[in-house]
Write a protein that holds these residues in place. Structure first.
Motif, PDB file in Angstrom:
ATOM      1  N   ARG A  71       0.851  -1.256  -0.007  1.00  0.00           N
ATOM      2  CA  ARG A  71      -0.107   0.011  -0.045  1.00  0.00           C
ATOM      3  C   ARG A  71       0.771   1.099  -0.023  1.00  0.00           C
ATOM      4  O   ARG A  71       0.387   2.093  -0.686  1.00  0.00           O
ATOM      5  CB  ARG A  71      -0.721  -0.184   1.178  1.00  0.00           C
ATOM      6  CG  ARG A  71      -2.400  -0.797   1.000  1.00  0.00           C
ATOM      7  CD  ARG A  71      -3.237  -0.412   1.912  1.00  0.00           C
ATOM      8  NE  ARG A  71      -3.042  -1.008   3.317  1.00  0.00           N
ATOM      9  CZ  ARG A  71      -3.451  -2.399   3.409  1.00  0.00           C
ATOM     10  NH1 ARG A  71      -4.027  -3.109   2.386  1.00  0.00           N
ATOM     11  NH2 ARG A  71      -3.201  -3.098   4.430  1.00  0.00           N
ATOM     12  N   ARG A  72       1.964   1.184   0.835  1.00  0.00           N
ATOM     13  CA  ARG A  72       2.887   2.385   0.765  1.00  0.00           C
ATOM     14  C   ARG A  72       3.663   2.540  -0.268  1.00  0.00           C
ATOM     15  O   ARG A  72       3.587   3.718  -1.011  1.00  0.00           O
ATOM     16  CB  ARG A  72       3.873   2.302   1.842  1.00  0.00           C
ATOM     17  CG  ARG A  72       3.276   2.524   3.280  1.00  0.00           C
ATOM     18  CD  ARG A  72       4.507   2.792   4.299  1.00  0.00           C
ATOM     19  NE  ARG A  72       5.431   1.609   4.242  1.00  0.00           N
ATOM     20  CZ  ARG A  72       5.204   0.514   5.330  1.00  0.00           C
ATOM     21  NH1 ARG A  72       4.095   0.571   6.206  1.00  0.00           N
ATOM     22  NH2 ARG A  72       5.809  -0.398   5.221  1.00  0.00           N
TER      23      ARG A  72
ATOM     24  N   LYS B  93       1.664   9.219  -6.155  1.00  0.00           N
ATOM     25  CA  LYS B  93       2.302  10.792  -5.982  1.00  0.00           C
ATOM     26  C   LYS B  93       3.135  11.340  -6.883  1.00  0.00           C
ATOM     27  O   LYS B  93       3.299  12.279  -7.193  1.00  0.00           O
ATOM     28  CB  LYS B  93       2.698  10.798  -4.553  1.00  0.00           C
ATOM     29  CG  LYS B  93       1.748  11.006  -3.387  1.00  0.00           C
ATOM     30  CD  LYS B  93       2.455  11.011  -2.014  1.00  0.00           C
ATOM     31  CE  LYS B  93       1.610  10.899  -0.758  1.00  0.00           C
ATOM     32  NZ  LYS B  93       2.141  10.653   0.508  1.00  0.00           N
TER      33      LYS B  93
ATOM     34  N   GLU C 136       0.770   3.938  -2.838  1.00  0.00           N
ATOM     35  CA  GLU C 136       0.691   5.555  -2.784  1.00  0.00           C
ATOM     36  C   GLU C 136       1.707   6.201  -3.070  1.00  0.00           C
ATOM     37  O   GLU C 136       1.499   7.443  -3.602  1.00  0.00           O
ATOM     38  CB  GLU C 136       0.530   5.767  -1.237  1.00  0.00           C
ATOM     39  CG  GLU C 136      -0.924   5.132  -0.696  1.00  0.00           C
ATOM     40  CD  GLU C 136      -0.948   5.130   0.942  1.00  0.00           C
ATOM     41  OE1 GLU C 136      -0.077   5.323   1.715  1.00  0.00           O
ATOM     42  OE2 GLU C 136      -1.884   4.468   1.278  1.00  0.00           O
TER      43      GLU C 136
END
Length: 104
Positions: A22-23, A30, A26
């Motif tokens: 998930r990180r 970005k 994300e």
């Protein structure tokens, strides 16, 4: 809990994304605002299955509901070079040279 039978029949459990995954997703979102798109480039020697695999991937992605297409650069290159040929059937060679004497 997975058993040996799941190897052949498949697991009924839905895969869960880990915190690390998930990180990473994300961070990717970005850094690349259009990270929802994917380009796969196939390169290699002639007759090694690049077109075959590409068509199979298009079928898979289409089956999954994604828009997919094959772009064969060789087809466009051949079309372009055919337009560049002169009447003799030889490819035109374009060489740019700069000389200090002015004549080329």
């Amino acid at each position: 809990m997975p058993t040996a039978n799941n190897y052949y029949s498949g697991s009924q459990e839905k895969a869960q994304a880990s915190d690390v995954t998930r990180r990473k997703l994300e961070k990717r979102a970005k850094l690349t605002p259009r990270s929802n798109k994917l380009i796969i480039v196939m390169v290699g020697l002639p007759g090694r299955g690049k077109s075959f695999i590409s068509r199979k991937l298009v079928g898979y992605f289409t089956w999954r509901g994604a828009k997919a297409e094959v772009f064969n650069v060789g087809r466009y290159r051949r079309k372009f070079t055919a337009q560049q040929r002169n009447e003799d059937g030889h490819a035109k060679l374009r060489v740019s040279t700069s000389t200090s004497g002015g004549a080329s």
